[in-house]
Scaffold this motif. Structure first.
Motif, mmCIF file in Angstrom:
data_model
loop_
_atom_site.group_PDB
_atom_site.id
_atom_site.type_symbol
_atom_site.label_atom_id
_atom_site.label_comp_id
_atom_site.label_asym_id
_atom_site.label_seq_id
_atom_site.Cartn_x
_atom_site.Cartn_y
_atom_site.Cartn_z
ATOM 1 N N GLN A 173 4.514 -5.143 -1.221
ATOM 2 C CA GLN A 173 3.786 -6.336 -0.807
ATOM 3 C C GLN A 173 2.281 -6.130 -0.913
ATOM 4 O O GLN A 173 1.547 -7.027 -1.323
ATOM 5 N N LYS A 174 1.796 -4.952 -0.534
ATOM 6 C CA LYS A 174 0.372 -4.658 -0.646
ATOM 7 C C LYS A 174 -0.069 -4.587 -2.109
ATOM 8 O O LYS A 174 -1.188 -4.968 -2.461
ATOM 9 N N THR A 175 0.829 -4.109 -2.958
ATOM 10 C CA THR A 175 0.498 -3.921 -4.376
ATOM 11 C C THR A 175 0.554 -5.221 -5.159
ATOM 12 O O THR A 175 -0.313 -5.501 -5.994
ATOM 13 N N PHE A 176 1.573 -6.031 -4.900
ATOM 14 C CA PHE A 176 1.817 -7.220 -5.725
ATOM 15 C C PHE A 176 1.498 -8.536 -5.022
ATOM 16 O O PHE A 176 1.746 -9.607 -5.583
ATOM 17 N N ALA A 177 0.997 -8.449 -3.796
ATOM 18 C CA ALA A 177 0.573 -9.640 -3.044
ATOM 19 C C ALA A 177 1.698 -10.674 -2.980
ATOM 20 O O ALA A 177 2.775 -10.366 -2.497
ATOM 21 N N ASP A 178 1.465 -11.870 -3.481
ATOM 22 C CA ASP A 178 2.439 -12.961 -3.355
ATOM 23 C C ASP A 178 3.394 -13.063 -4.541
ATOM 24 O O ASP A 178 4.145 -14.046 -4.655
ATOM 25 N N ASP A 179 3.367 -12.090 -5.431
ATOM 26 C CA ASP A 179 4.246 -12.121 -6.610
ATOM 27 C C ASP A 179 5.633 -11.606 -6.211
ATOM 28 O O ASP A 179 5.930 -10.414 -6.343
ATOM 29 N N GLN A 180 6.479 -12.508 -5.728
ATOM 30 C CA GLN A 180 7.796 -12.113 -5.238
ATOM 31 C C GLN A 180 8.658 -11.508 -6.330
ATOM 32 O O GLN A 180 9.450 -10.590 -6.080
ATOM 33 N N GLN A 181 8.517 -12.000 -7.545
ATOM 34 C CA GLN A 181 9.306 -11.449 -8.651
ATOM 35 C C GLN A 181 8.951 -9.992 -8.891
ATOM 36 O O GLN A 181 9.839 -9.149 -9.109
ATOM 37 N N ALA A 182 7.673 -9.678 -8.821
ATOM 38 C CA ALA A 182 7.241 -8.289 -9.012
ATOM 39 C C ALA A 182 7.702 -7.415 -7.853
ATOM 40 O O ALA A 182 8.106 -6.258 -8.056
ATOM 41 N N ILE A 183 7.656 -7.950 -6.632
ATOM 42 C CA ILE A 183 8.133 -7.200 -5.461
ATOM 43 C C ILE A 183 9.607 -6.888 -5.604
ATOM 44 O O ILE A 183 10.048 -5.745 -5.396
ATOM 45 N N ASP A 184 10.384 -7.895 -5.981
ATOM 46 C CA ASP A 184 11.833 -7.703 -6.139
ATOM 47 C C ASP A 184 12.138 -6.704 -7.254
ATOM 48 O O ASP A 184 13.046 -5.872 -7.130
ATOM 49 N N SER A 185 11.381 -6.775 -8.335
ATOM 50 C CA SER A 185 11.589 -5.852 -9.451
ATOM 51 C C SER A 185 11.305 -4.422 -9.020
ATOM 52 O O SER A 185 12.051 -3.488 -9.366
#
Length: 338
Positions: A173-185
């Protein structure tokens, strides 16, 4: 000190739910049962001796203290099913909440009865790596590389495992902020590198140390420092990521059982003494972070400064985290689907 009584390998065989009764002192006048998490065996073996001396000096009464250890969620279930523990010393709030929700064994406001939301000490999640750190593991993103195999407790059965999951999620979450797709990946890739999901923390330690599985063990910072001391010949190393999770260790009297056992005063005293100077020093000696400023300063060289994220920052609260991430069909299950 932790892990120095004989070889740790004899203790690592004690995996899963176990009840350690020990020898009953011939003159014991009272008996207390503490239900605790998997890797706290050595810690409470030492604390029990400290408290028994304190209790005898204060009340002139000899005391027997028994221990039940396992994954904290399994311990909570055992209590609901009839294990008559007087106190619980767990590693996750939800495993105590369930004693109220399902068994009405203690009041809903149990966290308000002791300082720091009834958490006398805390830790964080870290990585144990092999000699020389051959896979060059330094942060959470290194754990997603294909050549890195991980060992950790199962988040379904272990508070320890849930802490690692939430720490990795906090980093994403800290790294990808609001990019949920990137967080999930990121989370999917991280979970995909887990070679062994053990039911509890001590089982995961056994898999990494004794069975020689994996390149990194994910567990409490306190457990890792103890392993390094216990196995100097293996030259293990600790990696503490700069962003991790605030792992609190809540404690509570199981009111209904303690009253039934005639131990209510004793149970309260057992937990209150964890906040004393001598107990805080003992906890720090077992590589746990403590709230007492004076004791923290004494052990400052053991604990690097880092950003600790609380449950509110990552998932809102524990109820939400359990429902959204760890319940059947939740995010954890979704991320592990091939």
């Amino acid at each position: 000190m932790p892990f120095t009584l004989n070889k740790l390998k004899s203790k690592l065989a004690l995996v899963g739910l176990s009840l350690t009764l020990g020898a009953t002192p011939a003159l014991a006048e009272s008996s207390l049962l503490n239900s605790s998490y998997d890797i706290a065996r050595e810690l409470f073996a030492s604390y029990n001796e400290l408290f028994k001396e304190h209790w005898q000096e204060k009340n002139g009464e000899t005391l027997e203290i028994r221990q039940s250890h396992g994954g904290s969620s399994r311990q909570a279930q055992a209590i609901i099913q009839g294990l008559r523990a007087d106190v619980v010393t767990f590693n996750q709030v939800t495993d105590i909440n369930i004693l109220h929700e399902r068994g009405k064994l203690l009041p809903e406001d149990w966290q308000q009865r002791l300082p720091n939301a009834s958490s006398p000490y805390y830790s964080t999640m870290a990585f144990l790596v092999r000699k020389g750190n051959p896979k060059k593991i330094h942060n959470w993103d290194d754990l997603t590389r294909e050549e890195v195999d991980l060992v950790m407790p199962n988040p379904k059965t272990s508070g320890n495992g849930r802490y690692s999951y939430l720490a990795a999620l906090g980093y994403a979450q800290k790294t990808f902020a609001d990019d949920q797709q990137a967080i999930d990946s990121f989370m999917k890739g991280w979970l995909g590198q887990v070679a062994v999901f053990d039911t509890g923390g001590r089982g995961a330690t056994n898999s990494f140390v004794e069975r020689n599985i994996g390149d990194a063990l994910l567990t409490f910072e306190s457990e890792i420092q103890g392993i390094i001391k216990a196995f100097p010949e293996q030259e293990f190393e600790i990696v503490v990521p700069k962003i991790s999770f605030l792992a609190e260790f809540p404690v509570a009297v199981v009111d209904r059982h303690a009253e039934r056992n005639g131990n209510l005063e004793l149970a309260r005293a057992y937990l209150e003494h964890l906040y004393s100077k001598e107990a805080q020093r003992l906890l720090a000696g077992f590589n746990y972070r403590v709230y007492d400023d004076e004791i923290s300063a004494e052990f400052a060289d053991r604990f690097p400064e880092l950003q600790l994220l609380g449950i509110q920052e990552i998932a809102g609260n524990w109820d939400k985290a359990m429902k959204e991430h760890f319940a059947s069909g939740g995010k954890l299950d979704q991320l592990q689907r091939r």
